[in-house]
Write a protein that holds these residues in place. Sequence first.
Motif, short mmCIF file in Angstrom:
data_model
loop_
_atom_site.label_atom_id
_atom_site.label_comp_id
_atom_site.label_asym_id
_atom_site.label_seq_id
_atom_site.Cartn_x
_atom_site.Cartn_y
_atom_site.Cartn_z
N LEU A 188 0.63 -1.28 0.17
CA LEU A 188 -0.12 -0.09 -0.01
C LEU A 188 0.90 1.14 0.01
CD1 LEU A 188 -2.81 -1.06 2.60
CD2 LEU A 188 -2.83 -0.91 0.09
N ALA A 189 2.09 1.19 0.76
CA ALA A 189 2.88 2.33 0.82
C ALA A 189 3.54 2.76 -0.51
CB ALA A 189 4.15 2.10 2.01
N LEU A 190 3.88 1.44 -1.21
CA LEU A 190 4.54 1.61 -2.48
C LEU A 190 3.41 2.24 -3.51
CD1 LEU A 190 6.53 -1.70 -2.74
CD2 LEU A 190 7.47 0.54 -2.24
N ASN A 191 2.09 1.83 -3.49
CA ASN A 191 1.21 2.43 -4.54
C ASN A 191 0.92 3.88 -4.10
OD1 ASN A 191 -0.90 2.32 -6.43
ND2 ASN A 191 -2.23 2.76 -4.57
N GLU A 192 1.20 4.44 -2.99
CA GLU A 192 0.97 5.78 -2.80
C GLU A 192 2.17 6.51 -3.15
OE1 GLU A 192 -0.30 9.37 -1.22
OE2 GLU A 192 -1.57 7.60 -1.32
N LEU A 193 3.45 5.78 -2.95
CA LEU A 193 4.67 6.80 -3.33
C LEU A 193 4.52 6.66 -4.82
CD1 LEU A 193 7.32 4.66 -1.15
CD2 LEU A 193 6.74 7.12 -1.10
N ARG A 194 4.35 5.80 -5.56
CA ARG A 194 3.92 5.70 -7.04
C ARG A 194 3.18 6.95 -7.47
NH1 ARG A 194 0.40 4.70 -10.56
NH2 ARG A 194 -1.16 3.87 -8.98
N GLN A 195 2.30 7.09 -6.70
CA GLN A 195 1.40 8.29 -7.19
C GLN A 195 2.00 9.59 -6.97
OE1 GLN A 195 -2.85 7.85 -6.06
NE2 GLN A 195 -2.38 5.79 -5.06
N GLN A 196 2.60 9.90 -6.01
CA GLN A 196 3.47 11.09 -5.63
C GLN A 196 4.49 11.34 -6.30
OE1 GLN A 196 4.10 11.62 -1.36
NE2 GLN A 196 2.29 10.39 -0.87
N LEU A 197 5.33 10.23 -6.59
CA LEU A 197 6.47 10.39 -7.50
C LEU A 197 6.20 10.71 -8.76
CD1 LEU A 197 9.01 7.78 -5.98
CD2 LEU A 197 9.21 10.06 -5.92
N TYR A 198 4.99 10.20 -9.37
CA TYR A 198 4.54 10.56 -10.80
C TYR A 198 4.49 11.83 -10.92
CZ TYR A 198 1.95 10.14 -14.92
OH TYR A 198 1.35 10.15 -16.33
N ARG A 199 4.26 12.57 -10.11
CA ARG A 199 3.92 13.93 -10.06
C ARG A 199 5.24 14.77 -10.35
NH1 ARG A 199 -0.13 13.11 -5.74
NH2 ARG A 199 -2.13 12.72 -6.69
N VAL A 200 6.44 14.39 -10.02
CA VAL A 200 7.67 14.72 -10.24
C VAL A 200 8.42 14.35 -11.40
CG1 VAL A 200 7.78 15.88 -8.08
CG2 VAL A 200 8.68 13.63 -8.30
N GLY A 201 7.65 13.64 -12.23
CA GLY A 201 8.33 12.93 -13.50
C GLY A 201 8.91 11.58 -13.36
N VAL A 202 8.72 10.83 -12.27
CA VAL A 202 9.10 9.35 -12.14
C VAL A 202 8.04 8.61 -12.40
CG1 VAL A 202 10.22 7.84 -10.47
CG2 VAL A 202 10.59 10.14 -10.22
#
Length: 252
Positions: A76-90
Amino acid sequence: MSGSLHDLVINLSSAAIAFAAGWSFDRVRDVWRFRSVRGFWKQFATRDLKVVTSIFIKEEHYIWERSGLVGVGDVLALNELRQQLYRVGVSHLPLTPSHQLTGLERQGNLVLVGGPHSNQVTAEVMRRLPVTFSFGAVETHDANIYDALTGEVMRCVMDSNDQLTVDQGLLIRATNPFNRERHVIILAGSFGFGTSAAARLLAGSDLLNNPVVAEGHPFEAVFSVEIAGGTPQQIELRKLRQLDSTMLRAGA
């Protein structure tokens, strides 16, 4: 142009204008809403970024799954991180299990998912940071959080059926002790619920609007989270302190 055709053109034009205005408003709202999240993660959007997961590969865990096991809370933490990092181009998470992270990879930007009991890289990094919050001994599976400044011991809460009702955890942003030009974030719950809550806390206004965090200083924070229906609910940021990055310790 006939009256009916004229009215149709006007209606279509009005609808297009309304759609464009609505889209623009939503876009501006999202940009404004996530500006703090993007600001927080901007320095991590580098080619050497590694998201390092906990993994259970010893004893009984290895018997059931030879590739190792990962907790639901970490997923669940990884899924949340994926969404946040996507916003800075990752565009994708550069995932690595903790036991496979190389010495050279330790020198990049690191996001460590899981506490020192389950993530060996978290344990290595925390030994080198001047933290005042820490978990208990690995050998005794002590999930309490200890405050070295006040002597307070923070504990999870169980109900009469031995079910977890309040989890807790640590959230840390600091200079990477293996490379002072890079940074590290630690998301560490006493249990998996706390780890997933730490990822959610990263996008919350309570954390991002704190002056220490907003100004980009290294910090350590302790929080608690209510568990209901097997899901983390309201997160309470209990304490947050600025870290002195000049006080990095030699490895133990």
